[in-house]
Design a protein around this motif. Structure first.
Motif, mmCIF file in Angstrom:
data_model
loop_
_atom_site.group_PDB
_atom_site.id
_atom_site.type_symbol
_atom_site.label_atom_id
_atom_site.label_comp_id
_atom_site.label_asym_id
_atom_site.label_seq_id
_atom_site.Cartn_x
_atom_site.Cartn_y
_atom_site.Cartn_z
ATOM 1 N N LEU A 171 -35.226 13.254 8.102
ATOM 2 C CA LEU A 171 -34.898 14.240 7.078
ATOM 3 C C LEU A 171 -36.163 14.809 6.448
ATOM 4 O O LEU A 171 -36.293 16.022 6.285
ATOM 5 N N THR A 172 -37.110 13.938 6.098
ATOM 6 C CA THR A 172 -38.345 14.429 5.486
ATOM 7 C C THR A 172 -39.199 15.192 6.496
ATOM 8 O O THR A 172 -39.870 16.143 6.135
ATOM 9 N N ARG A 173 -39.156 14.790 7.760
ATOM 10 C CA ARG A 173 -39.902 15.519 8.787
ATOM 11 C C ARG A 173 -39.374 16.938 8.917
ATOM 12 O O ARG A 173 -40.126 17.903 8.970
ATOM 13 N N LYS A 174 -38.052 17.077 8.920
ATOM 14 C CA LYS A 174 -37.438 18.401 9.050
ATOM 15 C C LYS A 174 -37.643 19.251 7.793
ATOM 16 O O LYS A 174 -37.684 20.469 7.870
ATOM 17 N N ALA A 175 -37.760 18.607 6.648
ATOM 18 C CA ALA A 175 -37.908 19.348 5.390
ATOM 19 C C ALA A 175 -39.302 19.946 5.234
ATOM 20 O O ALA A 175 -39.494 20.860 4.445
ATOM 21 N N ASP A 176 -40.269 19.430 5.986
ATOM 22 C CA ASP A 176 -41.641 19.923 5.856
ATOM 23 C C ASP A 176 -41.722 21.405 6.192
ATOM 24 O O ASP A 176 -41.724 21.797 7.347
ATOM 25 N N ARG A 177 -41.720 22.224 5.173
ATOM 26 C CA ARG A 177 -41.907 23.674 5.265
ATOM 27 C C ARG A 177 -40.828 24.422 6.045
ATOM 28 O O ARG A 177 -40.921 25.614 6.229
ATOM 29 N N SER A 178 -39.806 23.724 6.547
ATOM 30 C CA SER A 178 -38.835 24.417 7.376
ATOM 31 C C SER A 178 -37.753 25.114 6.565
ATOM 32 O O SER A 178 -37.127 26.035 7.057
ATOM 33 N N ASP A 179 -37.521 24.679 5.347
ATOM 34 C CA ASP A 179 -36.461 25.278 4.552
ATOM 35 C C ASP A 179 -36.933 25.469 3.110
ATOM 36 O O ASP A 179 -36.772 24.575 2.274
ATOM 37 N N PRO A 180 -37.515 26.610 2.817
ATOM 38 C CA PRO A 180 -38.031 26.856 1.457
ATOM 39 C C PRO A 180 -36.961 26.718 0.374
ATOM 40 O O PRO A 180 -37.262 26.287 -0.734
ATOM 41 N N MET A 181 -35.717 27.059 0.684
ATOM 42 C CA MET A 181 -34.662 26.945 -0.323
ATOM 43 C C MET A 181 -34.408 25.473 -0.669
ATOM 44 O O MET A 181 -34.221 25.125 -1.836
ATOM 45 N N ALA A 182 -34.435 24.597 0.324
ATOM 46 C CA ALA A 182 -34.246 23.166 0.061
ATOM 47 C C ALA A 182 -35.383 22.626 -0.811
ATOM 48 O O ALA A 182 -35.159 21.805 -1.697
ATOM 49 N N VAL A 183 -36.586 23.089 -0.561
ATOM 50 C CA VAL A 183 -37.734 22.676 -1.369
ATOM 51 C C VAL A 183 -37.550 23.150 -2.809
ATOM 52 O O VAL A 183 -37.757 22.402 -3.762
ATOM 53 N N ASN A 184 -37.120 24.396 -2.971
ATOM 54 C CA ASN A 184 -36.901 24.957 -4.295
ATOM 55 C C ASN A 184 -35.805 24.192 -5.033
ATOM 56 O O ASN A 184 -35.955 23.852 -6.215
ATOM 57 N N ILE A 185 -34.716 23.891 -4.357
ATOM 58 C CA ILE A 185 -33.609 23.168 -4.988
ATOM 59 C C ILE A 185 -34.038 21.751 -5.347
ATOM 60 O O ILE A 185 -33.682 21.245 -6.413
ATOM 61 N N SER A 186 -34.800 21.114 -4.498
ATOM 62 C CA SER A 186 -35.283 19.770 -4.816
ATOM 63 C C SER A 186 -36.155 19.800 -6.070
ATOM 64 O O SER A 186 -36.032 18.950 -6.948
ATOM 65 N N GLY A 187 -37.034 20.791 -6.157
ATOM 66 C CA GLY A 187 -37.850 20.946 -7.361
ATOM 67 C C GLY A 187 -37.003 21.164 -8.596
ATOM 68 O O GLY A 187 -37.250 20.577 -9.654
ATOM 69 N N MET A 188 -35.976 21.996 -8.454
ATOM 70 C CA MET A 188 -35.093 22.289 -9.575
ATOM 71 C C MET A 188 -34.366 21.027 -10.045
ATOM 72 O O MET A 188 -34.296 20.750 -11.249
ATOM 73 N N VAL A 189 -33.859 20.235 -9.114
ATOM 74 C CA VAL A 189 -33.144 19.011 -9.481
ATOM 75 C C VAL A 189 -34.084 18.038 -10.188
ATOM 76 O O VAL A 189 -33.721 17.449 -11.222
#
Length: 127
Positions: A33-51
């Motif tokens: 999951l963390t490997r796939k999250a690396d820069r591949s989905d900016p919206m997921a990064v933004n939502i994680s920051g928001m949470v």
């Protein structure tokens, strides 16, 4: 002890225990999951920051106390959530940098979460 401290302590303790155990028992899943999250989905990064910011700001705005072990733990956890949320927004390339030993890092982080969550939970539920 103030009810706000105990409430946040229970919530944060349960979250850390749950996440810590998950990182330990399902390490391959979270490593992928963390490997796939690396820069591949900016919206997921933004939502994680928001949470992270919502949780951190919720704690810090309502509970900024340093007058005992549990109040200090709760405040430090709130600050840590704020810092992590800000990092997702301001320096995502650093937060998401590829980890050489991702599985080992997840297990270590899981163990740390279990220890801090166990202490926070113990002090909140039984202390």
């Amino acid at each position: 002890m103030e009810s706000t401290t105990v409430m946040f302590g229970k919530i944060l303790g349960l979250y850390l225990l749950t996440s810590g155990v998950a990182f330990i028992v399902a390490t391959p899943f979270y490593a992928e999951l963390t490997r796939k999250a690396d820069r591949s989905d900016p919206m997921a990064v933004n939502i994680s920051g928001m949470v992270h910011l919502f949780v951190g700001f919720g704690v810090v705005v309502n509970h900024f106390r340093w007058d005992g072990l549990l109040p200090t733990l709760v405040t430090l956890l709130g600050v840590a959530f704020v810092v992590r949320g800000l990092a997702y927004y301001w320096i995502p390339h650093v937060v998401l940098r590829p980890a050489e030993a991702r599985a080992t890092g997840l297990r270590v982080m899981g163990a740390a979460f279990v220890v801090v969550g166990g202490l926070t939970g113990y002090l909140s539920f039984l202390g």
